[in-house]
Design an enzyme around this catalytic site. Structure first.
Site, PDB file in Angstrom:
ATOM      1  N   GLU A 102       0.838  -1.202   0.000  1.00  0.00           N
ATOM      2  CA  GLU A 102       0.000   0.000   0.000  1.00  0.00           C
ATOM      3  C   GLU A 102       0.870   1.249   0.000  1.00  0.00           C
ATOM      4  O   GLU A 102       1.953   1.255   0.584  1.00  0.00           O
ATOM      5  CB  GLU A 102      -0.882   0.031   1.256  1.00  0.00           C
ATOM      6  CG  GLU A 102      -2.215  -0.671   1.112  1.00  0.00           C
ATOM      7  CD  GLU A 102      -3.252   0.163   0.352  1.00  0.00           C
ATOM      8  OE1 GLU A 102      -2.866   0.998  -0.490  1.00  0.00           O
ATOM      9  OE2 GLU A 102      -4.462  -0.041   0.599  1.00  0.00           O
ATOM     10  N   ASP A 103       0.380   2.306  -0.623  1.00  0.00           N
ATOM     11  CA  ASP A 103       1.088   3.581  -0.532  1.00  0.00           C
ATOM     12  C   ASP A 103       0.875   4.215   0.841  1.00  0.00           C
ATOM     13  O   ASP A 103       1.797   4.756   1.432  1.00  0.00           O
ATOM     14  CB  ASP A 103       0.642   4.537  -1.654  1.00  0.00           C
ATOM     15  CG  ASP A 103      -0.874   4.709  -1.716  1.00  0.00           C
ATOM     16  OD1 ASP A 103      -1.609   3.886  -1.129  1.00  0.00           O
ATOM     17  OD2 ASP A 103      -1.335   5.669  -2.366  1.00  0.00           O
ATOM     18  N   ASP A 106      -4.197   4.849   6.449  1.00  0.00           N
ATOM     19  CA  ASP A 106      -4.761   6.065   7.031  1.00  0.00           C
ATOM     20  C   ASP A 106      -5.731   5.654   8.154  1.00  0.00           C
ATOM     21  O   ASP A 106      -5.305   5.335   9.257  1.00  0.00           O
ATOM     22  CB  ASP A 106      -5.439   6.842   5.890  1.00  0.00           C
ATOM     23  CG  ASP A 106      -5.958   8.211   6.284  1.00  0.00           C
ATOM     24  OD1 ASP A 106      -5.750   8.627   7.425  1.00  0.00           O
ATOM     25  OD2 ASP A 106      -6.594   8.869   5.444  1.00  0.00           O
ATOM     26  N   PHE A 155      -2.425  16.316   4.074  1.00  0.00           N
ATOM     27  CA  PHE A 155      -2.835  15.738   2.800  1.00  0.00           C
ATOM     28  C   PHE A 155      -1.619  15.656   1.888  1.00  0.00           C
ATOM     29  O   PHE A 155      -1.048  16.672   1.498  1.00  0.00           O
ATOM     30  CB  PHE A 155      -3.944  16.548   2.131  1.00  0.00           C
ATOM     31  CG  PHE A 155      -4.594  15.744   1.044  1.00  0.00           C
ATOM     32  CD1 PHE A 155      -5.720  14.972   1.304  1.00  0.00           C
ATOM     33  CD2 PHE A 155      -4.036  15.691  -0.229  1.00  0.00           C
ATOM     34  CE1 PHE A 155      -6.278  14.171   0.313  1.00  0.00           C
ATOM     35  CE2 PHE A 155      -4.597  14.900  -1.217  1.00  0.00           C
ATOM     36  CZ  PHE A 155      -5.727  14.135  -0.946  1.00  0.00           C
ATOM     37  N   ARG A 168       0.377  12.074  -9.167  1.00  0.00           N
ATOM     38  CA  ARG A 168       0.971  10.768  -8.849  1.00  0.00           C
ATOM     39  C   ARG A 168       2.426  10.677  -9.322  1.00  0.00           C
ATOM     40  O   ARG A 168       3.204   9.886  -8.807  1.00  0.00           O
ATOM     41  CB  ARG A 168       0.166   9.634  -9.490  1.00  0.00           C
ATOM     42  CG  ARG A 168      -1.253   9.461  -8.934  1.00  0.00           C
ATOM     43  CD  ARG A 168      -1.832   8.125  -9.375  1.00  0.00           C
ATOM     44  NE  ARG A 168      -3.277   8.040  -9.243  1.00  0.00           N
ATOM     45  CZ  ARG A 168      -3.909   7.630  -8.125  1.00  0.00           C
ATOM     46  NH1 ARG A 168      -3.238   7.287  -7.074  1.00  0.00           N
ATOM     47  NH2 ARG A 168      -5.229   7.561  -8.100  1.00  0.00           N
TER      48      ARG A 168
END
Ligand code: PRP
Length: 190
Positions: A102-103, A106, A155, A168
């Site tokens: 996963e990037d 959260d 963010f 991206r």
């Protein structure tokens, strides 16, 4: 640091050099932990593809790679935990040592869902590597087995992470401060 959307303010959080050093370290740690075994990487699309592409080249094992495409239901800036599969795995994971990639982790809602779904397919083992961990945002008690960086509740975009599908391709991880007129188009997940 290039900014293809110059009207939004972005500031550097993690440099390309810092990311690459950490990715090398993660690759070495994973290589040591899975010594003598075959590792099956499952990249969670879309955000993880840049990280996976770098990470896999620092894992010195017999490795296979597959991708799972997912999208969170609903709009807004946080994930709902309701996950839609947009591209299923190409091959069975039964009996495999699976490492989900996963990037960002959260709230934990997405991986809680994915863990249940992937576990039901009977892998030999199932672990998670996340480049970024917004630990303070967690709603579900999920932890990654390998974490690149724990970051504050900001963010972030770049290195695979998006804002409205953009940014991206940035080589650094950056904090995004959208212009008021652009605010509200963020995808779920942060
Ligand atoms: C991100 C990330 C995780 C999820 C994590 O995906 O890749 O899948 O959010 O958030 P959670 O822990 O709060 O559930 P996103 O929805 O941004 O989609 P993308 O990977 O296609 O950019």
């Amino acid at each position: 640091m290039n900014n293809p959307e110059s009207k939004n303010k972005i500031e550097l959080l993690l440099t390309e050099e810092k990311i690459m050093q950490r990715v090398r370290d993660l690759g070495a740690q994973i290589t040591a932990d899975y010594q003598g075994r075959r590792l099956h990487l499952v990249g969670i699309l879309k955000g993880a593809w840049v990280f996976l592409a770098d990470l896999v080249r620092h894992i010195d094992l017999e490795v296979t790679v597959d991708f799972l495409g997912i999208a969170s239901y609903g709009a807004g800036t946080t994930s709902s935990g309701q996950v839609k599969i947009t591209k299923d795995l190409d091959q069975s994971i039964e009996g495999l040592d699976v490492l989900a990639v996963e990037d960002i982790l959260d709230t934990g809602l997405t991986f809680t869902y994915l863990h249940k779904m992937l576990s039901a397919r009977k892998p030999k083992s199932l672990k998670l590597v996340a480049l970024l961990d917004k630990a303070e945002r967690r709603i579900k008690p999920v932890q990654a087995d390998y974490v690149g960086f724990t970051i504050p509740d900001l963010f972030v975009v770049g290195y695979g992470l998006d804002y409205g599908q953009k940014y991206r391709q940035l080589r650094d991880v950056c904090v995004l401060h959208p212009t008021p007129e652009d605010a509200g188009i963020a995808t779920a997940g942060q």
